[in-house]
Design a protein around this motif. Structure first.
Motif, PDB file in Angstrom:
ATOM      1  N   ALA A 144       0.399   4.064  -2.451  1.00 22.62           N
ATOM      2  CA  ALA A 144       0.951   5.751  -2.378  1.00 22.62           C
ATOM      3  C   ALA A 144       1.850   6.621  -3.065  1.00 22.62           C
ATOM      4  CB  ALA A 144       1.214   5.649  -0.733  1.00 22.62           C
ATOM      5  N   PRO A 157      -5.798   5.086   1.353  1.00 18.42           N
ATOM      6  CA  PRO A 157      -4.970   5.383   1.018  1.00 18.42           C
ATOM      7  C   PRO A 157      -4.086   7.099   1.525  1.00 18.42           C
ATOM      8  CG  PRO A 157      -7.158   5.003  -0.465  1.00 18.42           C
ATOM      9  CD  PRO A 157      -7.484   4.795   0.734  1.00 18.42           C
ATOM     10  N   ALA A 163       0.163   7.610  -6.086  1.00 18.20           N
ATOM     11  CA  ALA A 163      -0.379   8.614  -6.491  1.00 18.20           C
ATOM     12  C   ALA A 163       0.417  10.158  -6.965  1.00 18.20           C
ATOM     13  CB  ALA A 163      -1.315   8.963  -5.607  1.00 18.20           C
ATOM     14  N   THR A 218       0.970  -1.271   0.116  1.00 18.34           N
ATOM     15  CA  THR A 218       0.008   0.202  -0.139  1.00 18.34           C
ATOM     16  C   THR A 218       0.743   0.792  -0.110  1.00 18.34           C
ATOM     17  OG1 THR A 218      -1.769  -0.847   1.290  1.00 18.34           O
ATOM     18  CG2 THR A 218      -1.688   1.321   1.338  1.00 18.34           C
ATOM     19  N   MET A 274      -8.606  10.665  -0.996  1.00 14.96           N
ATOM     20  CA  MET A 274      -7.324  10.086  -0.170  1.00 14.96           C
ATOM     21  C   MET A 274      -7.960  10.313   1.196  1.00 14.96           C
ATOM     22  SD  MET A 274      -4.771  10.110  -2.166  1.00 14.96           S
ATOM     23  CE  MET A 274      -4.814   9.732  -3.867  1.00 14.96           C
TER      24      MET A 274
END
Length: 360
Positions: free
Chosen positions: A18, A118, A21, A14, A114
């Motif tokens: 990130a 996230p 993004a 995860t 977000m």
């Protein structure tokens, strides 16, 4: 901030997502051809796309390489071998990395949606680089390691732009990590750039000469007439391609050398014989292959050649001449070794005519 285990927060996967993004606008590939009589020189860099931050330090290619950063014309004889789809390389110094990364983290955190996992991942990415948050064997950093600016660089993933498989190309997903000047990257980063990786990339970009086999008779021959084939040493020589990377406190280079060793003839029809019977013509002591035809050799069997057993009619036969090259490399620190043999194939149109007899 003490190091904590991700088992109590979010997964490393995860955290990696990130970074996805944190969109950068630098293109993932840049090439600059510089043509010369010794080949073209190109520069290849990383960048970033939807997969995250990538290295911007350039790999420079020189020697006998394809222009514009494209793949060369060598085919590895080992079908299981392939160049690296991605690797890790120096990216930015601490101050530049802070400026780049902190801006992207801020933009990502303020983007719509977000929240939840996230948002937590982006928050922990920020903590990783600002507050020393780490996990397992991934130590955190205080203020993006700015106190060590000039003493090392952050490294990041680089996609191989010539790798067609997008999943393989995007498989270097580790977060950017710090490496001190003069130090090797931690061993867990198995794809960190090395002379051997550079040698493989030089191999991928290598451009071999498109040597055409000399035939006698040339272009048009007769049924059952031995056709001589040869390559002069002047047209049949070894070539080199070099890949180099230079960054503050870090420099590597590797040169890949291709040496021609044999020529295989495939007549383009089963109704033919080759000399020797295997079709494999080996290299002579002087670096040539075969023997030039000369007057007085008509009754001799060529050491390298073909005899067609039927006419090509109104068309031609495609003679395939495949040259095998031995590939070796040397690099920084005395490193070196062998890479799989390479092959390069030329096709030549050959017209074969029936021998006409005249009755009186």
């Amino acid at each position: 901030m003490p190091v904590r285990s991700l088992r109590t927060t979010v997964s490393v996967a995860t955290l990696t997502l990130a970074i996805g993004a944190l969109l950068l606008t630098t293109p993932a590939y840049a090439g600059k051809p510089v043509g010369s009589d010794k080949g073209a020189e190109t520069e290849q860099s990383g960048g970033a796309d939807e997969s995250g931050i990538h290295s911007t330090v350039r790999i420079q290619y020189s020697g006998s390489v394809a222009p514009n950063g494209g793949s060369g014309n060598v085919t590895a004889s080992d079908v299981t071998w392939s160049p690296p789809p991605c690797w890790y390389a120096p990216y930015l110094g601490a101050k530049d990395f802070k400026k780049e990364m902190s801006a992207k983290i801020k933009d990502a955190a303020s983007a719509p949606g977000m929240t939840g996992t996230p948002g937590a991942a982006i928050g922990q990415t920020k903590a990783h680089y600002e507050d020393g948050f780490g996990w397992e064997d991934h130590p955190g950093y205080e203020d993006y390691n700015v106190a060590k600016d000039g003493e090392g660089m952050f490294w990041a993933g680089v996609e191989n732009p010539n790798e067609p498989d997008v999943l393989k190309r995007n498989s270097c997903t580790e977060l950017p990590f710090w490496v001190d000047n003069g130090e090797a990257p931690p061993p867990r980063y198995e794809r960190a750039i090395t002379p051997e990786i550079l040698a493989a990339l030089a191999y991928q970009h290598m451009e071999l000469p498109g040597t055409e086999v000399t035939l006698a008779p040339a272009e048009t021959t007769k049924v059952n007439l031995p056709t001589w084939a040869w390559l002069d040493k002047a047209d049949f020589h070894e070539v080199q391609a070099t890949a180099a990377i230079n960054a503050p406190g870090f420099a590597l280079t590797a040169t890949t050398t291709a040496k021609p060793v044999s020529l295989k003839l495939e007549p383009g029809t089963p109704d033919a014989e080759t000399y020797p019977a295997s079709g494999e013509c080996t290299i002579n002591d002087d670096g040539s292959i075969g023997e030039p035809y000369a007057k007085g050799k008509a009754d001799r069997t060529p050491p390298c050649g073909i005899k067609y057993l039927r006419s090509s009619g109104d068309g031609t036969f495609d003679l395939q001449a495949t040259i095998t090259w031995e590939i070796a490399w040397t690099g920084t620190g005395g490193a070196g070794g062998d890479l799989p043999d390479g092959t390069f194939e030329n096709a030549q149109a050959v017209t074969v005519q029936e021998i006409q007899a005249v009755n009186r």
